[in-house]
Design a protein around this motif. Structure first.
Motif, mmCIF file in Angstrom:
data_model
loop_
_atom_site.group_PDB
_atom_site.id
_atom_site.type_symbol
_atom_site.label_atom_id
_atom_site.label_comp_id
_atom_site.label_asym_id
_atom_site.label_seq_id
_atom_site.Cartn_x
_atom_site.Cartn_y
_atom_site.Cartn_z
ATOM 1 N N HIS A 148 0.820 -1.212 0.000
ATOM 2 C CA HIS A 148 0.000 0.000 0.000
ATOM 3 C C HIS A 148 0.854 1.263 0.000
ATOM 4 N N SER A 150 2.621 2.399 2.369
ATOM 5 C CA SER A 150 2.501 3.106 3.646
ATOM 6 C C SER A 150 3.676 2.832 4.580
ATOM 7 N N GLN A 357 -3.462 4.207 2.812
ATOM 8 C CA GLN A 357 -2.149 4.786 3.068
ATOM 9 C C GLN A 357 -2.043 5.436 4.449
#
Length: 381
Positions: A148, A150, A357
């Motif tokens: 993702h 993140s 995120q």
């Protein structure tokens, strides 16, 4: 993975609740002008479980007479409204802190393996299998966050760490990342969701008998993930290992090949350790924990998309009834107790599906997010 847990302030909750009240009123006025939909393509399938807050966060009790929202209607808020309810610091990525989580996980994995191999007693191995399988699952969550983007603001770091962590537990990082992206883009859609979606009778009748047993019979379905990687979900075609599969576009083929190379490297490492330590040792050290990890992954994924519990039900949609917002709200937050911190608070799933995120750990942004609307309070509290 760097969002700090901050106290929830009453003034902040009041502000975002005022936002919700105004939108609820607007929704009620709109509802009065149009007929209610009572059936159509809304499929009531799942329900929510309450997610208790961490001990250091003050949270109001769920109201006793909280009204069930009408899920046949669109939510009384927008995606932008929810985004504004999330504190800005929760979007700021901290690579150093993310790496510290990963280093801690790897150290625990190594320490458990050394301790179990050194003890090598009948009573130690079952404890090791459970503990190490749980840590393998934690490594999967780290790779999941890399997918993702993140984990870090640097895409190359995300993809490198993702390939390493996922290949260490025999998951093709890019192949899974892309199919998981499809899942997030279509969550809650009966036909288009990638995995764990309801199976129609027509599809069920056309399934191979072994597939019915393996995919839809508990507890065998808790071992389904490796088979999903090879052949996807019922009614869908392609393999996560095949660069030419319809699951991927042509430009993604080199990424699939890269992840396959990482997997080949991991199999070589496992073969080397098997020669050095012996098959029985590797069975105990790696392969049993691997299947515990698979059961964690399948169980958690199922729980985030299925119910029912209590009187509250969350729908699946099809056709024009579906939207990204409504689909995201059809996921479920879960509380895994002492395991929450071990697997990086993956249980806070509603917020994650709408804003993947936002950084882990997620309890504080999830609290602010859920407190922003009585509609969400019914889902989260």
């Amino acid at each position: 993975m760097s969002c700090a847990l901050l106290p929830a302030h009453t003034s902040y909750r009041s502000a975002i609740n005022n936002l919700s009240i105004s939108r609820v009123g607007r929704q009620q006025r709109l509802t009065n002008r149009r007929p209610q939909r009572t059936g159509g393509s809304v499929i009531s399938n799942v329900a929510t479980a309450p997610l208790p807050p961490p001990a250091d966060i003050s949270r109001p009790a769920r109201p006793q007479q909280l009204e069930q929202p009408d899920l046949s209607q669109s939510p009384p808020f927008t995606l932008s409204d929810l985004k504004r309810a999330i504190p800005q610091h929760c979007w700021q990525k901290n690579t150093a802190k993310s790496v510290s989580y990963l280093v801690k996980d790897v150290a625990i994995v190594a320490g458990l393996a050394v301790a179990a191999y050194s003890a090598n007693t009948w009573w130690a191995w079952p404890l090791y299998w459970l503990a190490q399988g749980t840590m393998f699952w934690a490594l999967f969550v780290v790779g999941h966050d890399c997918g993702h983007q993140s984990f870090s603001s640097n895409k190359k770091i995300n993809d490198l760490v993702g390939n390493i962590t996922h290949s260490s537990i025999l998951v093709p990082y890019h192949g899974w990342r892309i199919s998981h992206r499809t899942h997030h883009s279509n969550h809650g859609h009966v036909e288009n969701d990638e995995s764990w979606h309801p199976v129609s009778k027509k599809l069920y009748d056309g399934m191979d008998p072994l597939a019915r047993i393996g995919r839809l019979t508990f507890p065998i379905s808790m071992l389904a993930f490796p088979f999903y990687l090879m052949s996807r979900s019922p009614g869908k075609q392609g393999s996560h290992y095949d660069p030419e599969a319809d699951l991927f576009v042509q430009s993604e083929a080199p990424l699939i090949k890269t992840s396959n190379r990482f997997l080949i490297g991991m199999w070589a490492v496992l073969a080397g350790f098997t020669v050095a330590l012996g098959p029985l040792a590797m069975f105990n050290l790696y392969f049993v924990p691997y299947w515990i990890n698979v059961m964690w992954l399948d169980a958690v994924t199922y729980l985030h998309h299925h119910g029912p519990e209590d009187d509250s039900k969350i729908p699946w949609y099809r056709g024009e009834e579906w939207s990204y917002l409504r689909g995201g709200l059809s996921t479920i937050d879960r509380d895994y107790g002492v395991f929450n911190k071990i697997h990086h608070d993956i249980g806070t799933h509603v917020l994650h599906h709408l804003f993947p995120q936002v950084l882990h750990p997620l309890p504080y942004p999830t609290f602010a997010f859920c407190a922003s609307s009585s509609y969400l309070a019914h889902i989260c509290f």
